[in-house]
Design a protein around this motif. Structure first.
Motif, PDB file in Angstrom:
ATOM      1  N   SER A 147     -10.763  31.273  40.369  1.00  0.00           N
ATOM      2  CA  SER A 147     -11.872  30.957  41.275  1.00  0.00           C
ATOM      3  C   SER A 147     -11.660  29.577  41.927  1.00  0.00           C
ATOM      4  O   SER A 147     -11.888  29.406  43.120  1.00  0.00           O
ATOM      5  N   ASP A 148     -11.205  28.611  41.126  1.00  0.00           N
ATOM      6  CA  ASP A 148     -10.933  27.269  41.663  1.00  0.00           C
ATOM      7  C   ASP A 148      -9.808  27.318  42.695  1.00  0.00           C
ATOM      8  O   ASP A 148      -9.883  26.671  43.741  1.00  0.00           O
ATOM      9  N   ARG A 149      -8.769  28.075  42.406  1.00  0.00           N
ATOM     10  CA  ARG A 149      -7.645  28.197  43.349  1.00  0.00           C
ATOM     11  C   ARG A 149      -8.111  28.863  44.658  1.00  0.00           C
ATOM     12  O   ARG A 149      -7.712  28.471  45.736  1.00  0.00           O
ATOM     13  N   ARG A 150      -8.969  29.860  44.502  1.00  0.00           N
ATOM     14  CA  ARG A 150      -9.526  30.526  45.676  1.00  0.00           C
ATOM     15  C   ARG A 150     -10.382  29.549  46.490  1.00  0.00           C
ATOM     16  O   ARG A 150     -10.293  29.501  47.712  1.00  0.00           O
ATOM     17  N   ASP A 151     -11.195  28.751  45.789  1.00  0.00           N
ATOM     18  CA  ASP A 151     -12.025  27.750  46.472  1.00  0.00           C
ATOM     19  C   ASP A 151     -11.154  26.739  47.224  1.00  0.00           C
ATOM     20  O   ASP A 151     -11.475  26.348  48.344  1.00  0.00           O
ATOM     21  N   ARG A 152     -10.066  26.345  46.591  1.00  0.00           N
ATOM     22  CA  ARG A 152      -9.158  25.382  47.232  1.00  0.00           C
ATOM     23  C   ARG A 152      -8.515  26.014  48.467  1.00  0.00           C
ATOM     24  O   ARG A 152      -8.441  25.383  49.526  1.00  0.00           O
ATOM     25  N   HIS A 153      -8.084  27.247  48.339  1.00  0.00           N
ATOM     26  CA  HIS A 153      -7.488  27.955  49.465  1.00  0.00           C
ATOM     27  C   HIS A 153      -8.513  28.122  50.589  1.00  0.00           C
ATOM     28  O   HIS A 153      -8.213  27.915  51.773  1.00  0.00           O
ATOM     29  N   ASP A 154      -9.745  28.484  50.228  1.00  0.00           N
ATOM     30  CA  ASP A 154     -10.812  28.652  51.225  1.00  0.00           C
ATOM     31  C   ASP A 154     -11.123  27.332  51.922  1.00  0.00           C
ATOM     32  O   ASP A 154     -11.394  27.304  53.126  1.00  0.00           O
ATOM     33  N   ALA A 155     -11.094  26.247  51.162  1.00  0.00           N
ATOM     34  CA  ALA A 155     -11.347  24.928  51.760  1.00  0.00           C
ATOM     35  C   ALA A 155     -10.284  24.601  52.806  1.00  0.00           C
ATOM     36  O   ALA A 155     -10.595  24.145  53.913  1.00  0.00           O
ATOM     37  N   LEU A 156      -9.019  24.842  52.457  1.00  0.00           N
ATOM     38  CA  LEU A 156      -7.933  24.587  53.413  1.00  0.00           C
ATOM     39  C   LEU A 156      -8.067  25.496  54.632  1.00  0.00           C
ATOM     40  O   LEU A 156      -7.909  25.042  55.767  1.00  0.00           O
ATOM     41  N   SER A 157      -8.392  26.737  54.425  1.00  0.00           N
ATOM     42  CA  SER A 157      -8.567  27.677  55.540  1.00  0.00           C
ATOM     43  C   SER A 157      -9.685  27.220  56.469  1.00  0.00           C
ATOM     44  O   SER A 157      -9.574  27.317  57.692  1.00  0.00           O
ATOM     45  N   PHE A 158     -10.763  26.723  55.880  1.00  0.00           N
ATOM     46  CA  PHE A 158     -11.873  26.234  56.700  1.00  0.00           C
ATOM     47  C   PHE A 158     -11.420  25.055  57.555  1.00  0.00           C
ATOM     48  O   PHE A 158     -11.704  24.999  58.748  1.00  0.00           O
ATOM     49  N   VAL A 159     -10.711  24.112  56.947  1.00  0.00           N
ATOM     50  CA  VAL A 159     -10.236  22.935  57.691  1.00  0.00           C
ATOM     51  C   VAL A 159      -9.298  23.377  58.815  1.00  0.00           C
ATOM     52  O   VAL A 159      -9.407  22.909  59.945  1.00  0.00           O
ATOM     53  N   GLN A 160      -8.406  24.298  58.504  1.00  0.00           N
ATOM     54  CA  GLN A 160      -7.449  24.763  59.508  1.00  0.00           C
ATOM     55  C   GLN A 160      -8.134  25.500  60.663  1.00  0.00           C
ATOM     56  O   GLN A 160      -7.697  25.395  61.800  1.00  0.00           O
TER      57      GLN A 160
END
Length: 191
Positions: A147-160
């Motif tokens: 879940s944390d890895r997914r949150d981190r990936h989602d955060a990067l996707s949002f920034v991008q």
């Protein structure tokens, strides 16, 4: 009518006409001064608004440019760093200050558009920080859940993916700001 009475009536009519002309001239002068003062005040208010709007748009584009930078590299993990997050935080703080000036300058629809941009900038700043902090934890050997890895990936996707959404909001703001600056106060729309 005898000549004396006619002379008195003539003098009285002349005095009334002179008084009326003086009152009318005084009223016209006061009205002209009031119009000139109102025009000067409006001109100063528009110049102030224009300055505030320009500063706000400049600040919004700084946030957008940082977000674009995160998306312009193949390996965004190396771009969205602690320094990047701090630069974004600084740009967001400048945007918040500029938004306050816009809110105080008005009108409401321009203030609302500025608020929407500032909220987006707040969100991208938060998501960049989430990505950075989670990355720091991971490099320190702290085990992250799926879940944390997914949150981190989602955060990067949002920034991008952030730049296009803020660009659209900035264009909306610019259109509303231009309309507010063109408003001559007559109640008629120039569009």
């Amino acid at each position: 009518m005898d000549a004396g009475l006619a002379a008195v009536c003539g003098a009285l009519a002349g005095a009334v006409a002179t008084t009326g002309a003086a009152l009318s001239t005084g009223w016209a002068q006061r009205e002209a001064a009031r119009i000139a003062a109102r025009s000067q005040h409006r001109k100063e208010r528009i110049q102030s608004r224009q300055s505030h709007y320009r500063e706000f748009v400049s600040s919004a584009y700084k946030v957008r440019d940082l977000a674009r930078r995160s998306n312009s590299h193949r390996d965004s993990h190396n771009v969205v760093t602690d320094q990047f997050s701090q630069e974004l935080q600084t740009a967001w703080a400048a945007l918040q200050e500029a938004r306050l000036d816009v809110v105080l300058s008005g009108p409401d629809q321009v203030s609302i558009a500025a608020q929407q941009i500032e909220e987006l900038a707040s969100e991208v700043t938060r998501e960049a920080r989430v990505f950075v902090v989670m990355g720091m934890l991971e490099t320190q050997g702290i085990t992250m859940s799926e879940s944390d890895r997914r949150d981190r990936h989602d955060a990067l996707s949002f920034v991008q993916g952030f730049a296009p959404s803020i660009e659209e909001r900035i264009r909306d703001f610019e259109r509303l700001a231009q309309s507010a600056l063109e408003d001559d106060g007559s109640g008629r729309s120039s569009h």
